[in-house]
Scaffold this motif. Structure first.
Motif, PDB file in Angstrom:
ATOM      1  N   ILE A 125       0.714  -1.096  -0.171  1.00 10.61           N
ATOM      2  CA  ILE A 125      -0.240  -0.034  -0.012  1.00 10.61           C
ATOM      3  C   ILE A 125       0.684   1.304  -0.040  1.00 10.61           C
ATOM      4  O   ILE A 125       0.772   2.125  -0.717  1.00 10.61           O
ATOM      5  CB  ILE A 125      -0.929  -0.076   1.138  1.00 10.61           C
ATOM      6  CG1 ILE A 125      -2.124   1.091   0.837  1.00 10.61           C
ATOM      7  CG2 ILE A 125      -0.157   0.301   2.656  1.00 10.61           C
ATOM      8  CD1 ILE A 125      -2.993   0.684  -0.173  1.00 10.61           C
ATOM      9  N   ALA A 126       2.239   1.154   0.653  1.00 12.31           N
ATOM     10  CA  ALA A 126       2.946   2.321   0.892  1.00 12.31           C
ATOM     11  C   ALA A 126       3.578   2.706  -0.599  1.00 12.31           C
ATOM     12  O   ALA A 126       3.870   3.719  -0.917  1.00 12.31           O
ATOM     13  CB  ALA A 126       3.954   2.326   1.745  1.00 12.31           C
TER      14      ALA A 126
ATOM     15  N   GLN B 249       2.008   4.806  -3.626  1.00  9.95           N
ATOM     16  CA  GLN B 249       2.103   6.301  -3.755  1.00  9.95           C
ATOM     17  C   GLN B 249       3.427   6.695  -4.652  1.00  9.95           C
ATOM     18  O   GLN B 249       3.597   7.791  -4.932  1.00  9.95           O
ATOM     19  CB  GLN B 249       2.335   6.918  -2.288  1.00  9.95           C
ATOM     20  CG  GLN B 249       3.463   6.428  -1.498  1.00  9.95           C
ATOM     21  CD  GLN B 249       3.848   7.146  -0.452  1.00  9.95           C
ATOM     22  OE1 GLN B 249       3.247   8.470  -0.485  1.00  9.95           O
ATOM     23  NE2 GLN B 249       4.414   6.623   0.641  1.00  9.95           N
TER      24      GLN B 249
ATOM     25  N   ILE C   5      -5.075   6.026  -4.603  1.00 11.86           N
ATOM     26  CA  ILE C   5      -4.345   5.543  -3.349  1.00 11.86           C
ATOM     27  C   ILE C   5      -5.256   5.558  -2.097  1.00 11.86           C
ATOM     28  O   ILE C   5      -5.430   4.370  -1.499  1.00 11.86           O
ATOM     29  CB  ILE C   5      -3.046   6.516  -3.238  1.00 11.86           C
ATOM     30  CG1 ILE C   5      -2.221   6.727  -4.338  1.00 11.86           C
ATOM     31  CG2 ILE C   5      -2.353   6.155  -1.883  1.00 11.86           C
ATOM     32  CD1 ILE C   5      -1.199   7.795  -4.020  1.00 11.86           C
TER      33      ILE C   5
END
Lengths: 279, 316
Positions: A232-233, A236, A246
């Motif tokens: 998930i990080a 970006q 996002i």
């Protein structure tokens, strides 16, 4: 009691509810705004002054996030890693705690201190050699590389030992006289009695591992082996992605954990506090 | 003569018995030791492989210069440590880390105490509010960091809402004056859940009779809180102080996601600095020296707390 209280001092009660609601709104605000942003269309994202609410409930962004990154696969990786660590910690901590609580052996205090001392050594102080070691073993991008280093726990051993000590020693004598071996005693008598402490350790180790960030960042490069936090990080870093996509990814991985939290809230809280408050 | 012989026989018999018993005892001690080692061995082997030997290796690496993939190249003694104190980076990281602890730990404990007091009210539907107050338990550092990163975003973030109530344009993550505080706010929000749960649970173990007798003595709500609740919570506060402080010391996730240590190194906390030195710059020895410093600082901090703070803690 409650209603009489209300009748006696209605103003105070209303004031209390007001404060409670304001506090709740402040705490929920980050989640609330992530939900809103996740449902905005690209044109809505560009408007100024910024919109506070999306004009419609859109799930389209979640689909776009999923085409960018295999989020379900990341979730699965995290669950496998956390489950492995959880079971590993339960097994090693039960065995060690049993020896510390029920066997009288030479240098017991020394070994106990040795176990406790691992709590004083921050993981970051050993991360460089561990990273080099795991790389040398060829364990990068594998589940054993993600899980094995965390399978022993000083904290868990301590927690379980404290609990085991409350079990009367007479039980062990009686079991020995009945011809029950020590391993069978551990499995059939000690473990069922220690269920609350085991629950605490299980919840704690699962959450801890699920939230890990630095270690999976170091030992996974292959996109199919990433854990959900890293995955998930890294969304970006995709420069084409807009914030709404996002956030849709964030919401996608928040929904399962939040629902689990709501459904099992009582047990979770009981599990987390049983060790810390009483122990 | 038979008597003395008998005595002789008896005494040797006794000696034999005693030595037999001693032998049995020693045998049992050995048996117990082996059995205990069998139970301890899984954890011990893992601790050896992933804690004790690596700690030793950290010391070793910190006394060397390595090649870019981490193989020891040259023994340099304390040179890496000397460099730590000569370059401003380490002092900066240390200072920012302590500031970060100062921003986060007292704030999150105080806010959580307030929330726990609210959650302890006897009102209808209070369990719903308790759940909301503990919701951040279910949220990971990575998701929280992403959510806050966009709350801080200059155009889509919260600044517009704040401007409506007269607070104009906080630069959040882009200015070196506010970046560390903005990251700290994220951490506080994340810690509130667990802290509130633990304080609330401790509050509920305080026996009702204490409050009742204080009420009979005419103590006001505020005095009951100061003289009964707070002292009885001191061991919980102590626990939270230690745990939150160590967690703040090891902060990495929000830095990696929100600021990458910037702007102008203003959020380059210790663990992030270690990560950058070895993973990107390939300076394994230099990074290992920093991690050894981290180890010693945390050791001193925890011992200090145990020696000085724990004395003042009230235990039941």
């Amino acid at each position: 009691m409650m209603s009489s209280n209300f009748r006696r001092r209605p103003l105070i009660t209303i004031g209390q509810y007001l404060i409670l609601i304001i506090a709740a709104l402040i705490i929920l605000f980050p989640i609330w705004s992530a939900f809103n942003i996740s449902m905005m269309s690209d044109t809505e994202m560009g408007s100024y002054p910024p919109l506070q609410f999306p004009s419609a409930i859109r799930l389209n962004n979640i689909r776009r996030a999923l085409t960018q990154a295999p989020l379900p696969r990341y979730l699965l990786n995290s669950i496998v890693q956390s489950t492995l660590v959880m079971f590993g910690q339960l097994v090693t901590a039960c065995l060690a705690a049993y020896a510390f609580a029920f066997i009288d052996f030479k240098w017991r205090d020394f070994f106990f201190l040795l176990f406790l001392s691992t709590m004083m050594i921050p993981w970051e102080a050993t991360i460089i050699p561990n990273y080099l070691f795991v790389r040398k073993l060829g364990w990068t991008d594998t589940f054993q590389g993600l899980a094995v280093p965390f399978m022993a726990t000083g904290f868990g051993t301590f927690l379980l030992r404290q609990f085991f000590l409350k079990i009367p020693y007479d039980l062990k004598d009686a079991a020995t006289i009945d011809g029950c071996g020590s391993f069978r005693f551990l499995i059939t008598i000690v473990l069922p009695l220690a269920r609350p402490a085991l629950g605490t350790l299980a919840v704690y180790s699962f959450l801890q591992t699920y939230n890990q960030y630095l270690w999976p960042l170091l030992v996974t490069n292959d996109p199919t082996m990433r854990t959900v936090q890293i995955g998930i990080a890294l969304l970006q870093d995709e420069e084409r992605l807009m914030i709404n996509i996002i956030m849709a990814g964030v919401i996608f991985i928040l929904i399962p954990t939040l629902s689990l939290f709501v459904v099992s809230n009582r047990q979770l809280i009981r599990g987390l506090t049983a060790g810390a408050v009483k122990g | 003569m038979p008597q003395s012989q008998m005595q002789n026989i008896l005494s040797t018999n006794n000696q034999q018995k005693i030595s037999l018993r001693a032998k049995g005892k020693r045998k049992r001690a050995i048996k117990n030791f082996i059995e205990a080692m069998l139970y301890l061995s899984p954890a011990l082997i893992l601790f050896m492989a992933f804690v004790f030997i690596p700690l030793f290796r950290s010391f070793q690496i910190s006394a060397h210069i390595t090649d870019p993939i981490g193989r020891l190249a040259k023994f340099v003694g304390l040179l890496n440590y000397q460099r730590l104190f000569e370059t401003p980076n380490f002092a900066n990281s240390l200072k920012k880390t302590f500031l970060f602890i100062l921003y986060t730990v007292p704030t999150s404990i105080l806010v959580s105490l307030g929330l726990a007091v609210l959650g302890d009210l006897r009102l209808k539907g209070i369990s719903f509010f308790r759940m909301v107050f503990s919701v951040t338990i279910a949220i990971s550092g990575a998701t929280a960091s992403l959510m806050f990163k966009y709350i801080y975003h200059p155009t889509v973030g919260v600044n517009y809402l704040l401007s409506l109530v007269g607070i104009s344009n906080i630069p959040w993550l882009v200015s070196q004056q506010t970046a560390l505080m903005s990251v700290a706010l994220t951490t506080v929000w994340l810690q509130i859940g667990m802290n509130t749960v633990l304080i609330l649970a401790a509050m509920q173990t305080i026996p009702e009779e204490l409050y009742e007798s204080a009420m009979i003595d005419g103590a006001s709500g505020w005095r009951r809180f100061i003289h009964i609740t707070l002292p009885l919570l001191s061991s919980t506060f102590f626990f939270l102080l230690v745990v939150d402080m160590l967690a703040a010391f090891q902060t990495f996730t929000p830095i990696h996601i929100m600021t990458s240590g910037g702007p102008l190194e203003s959020t380059n906390l210790l663990v992030y600095s270690i990560y950058r030195e070895f993973y990107f710059n390939g300076k394994f020895g230099f990074a290992a020296a920093q991690s050894i410093m981290l180890f010693f600082i945390m050791l001193v901090l925890t011992s200090f707390q145990f020696v000085f703070v724990e004395r003042k803690v009230y235990y039941e």
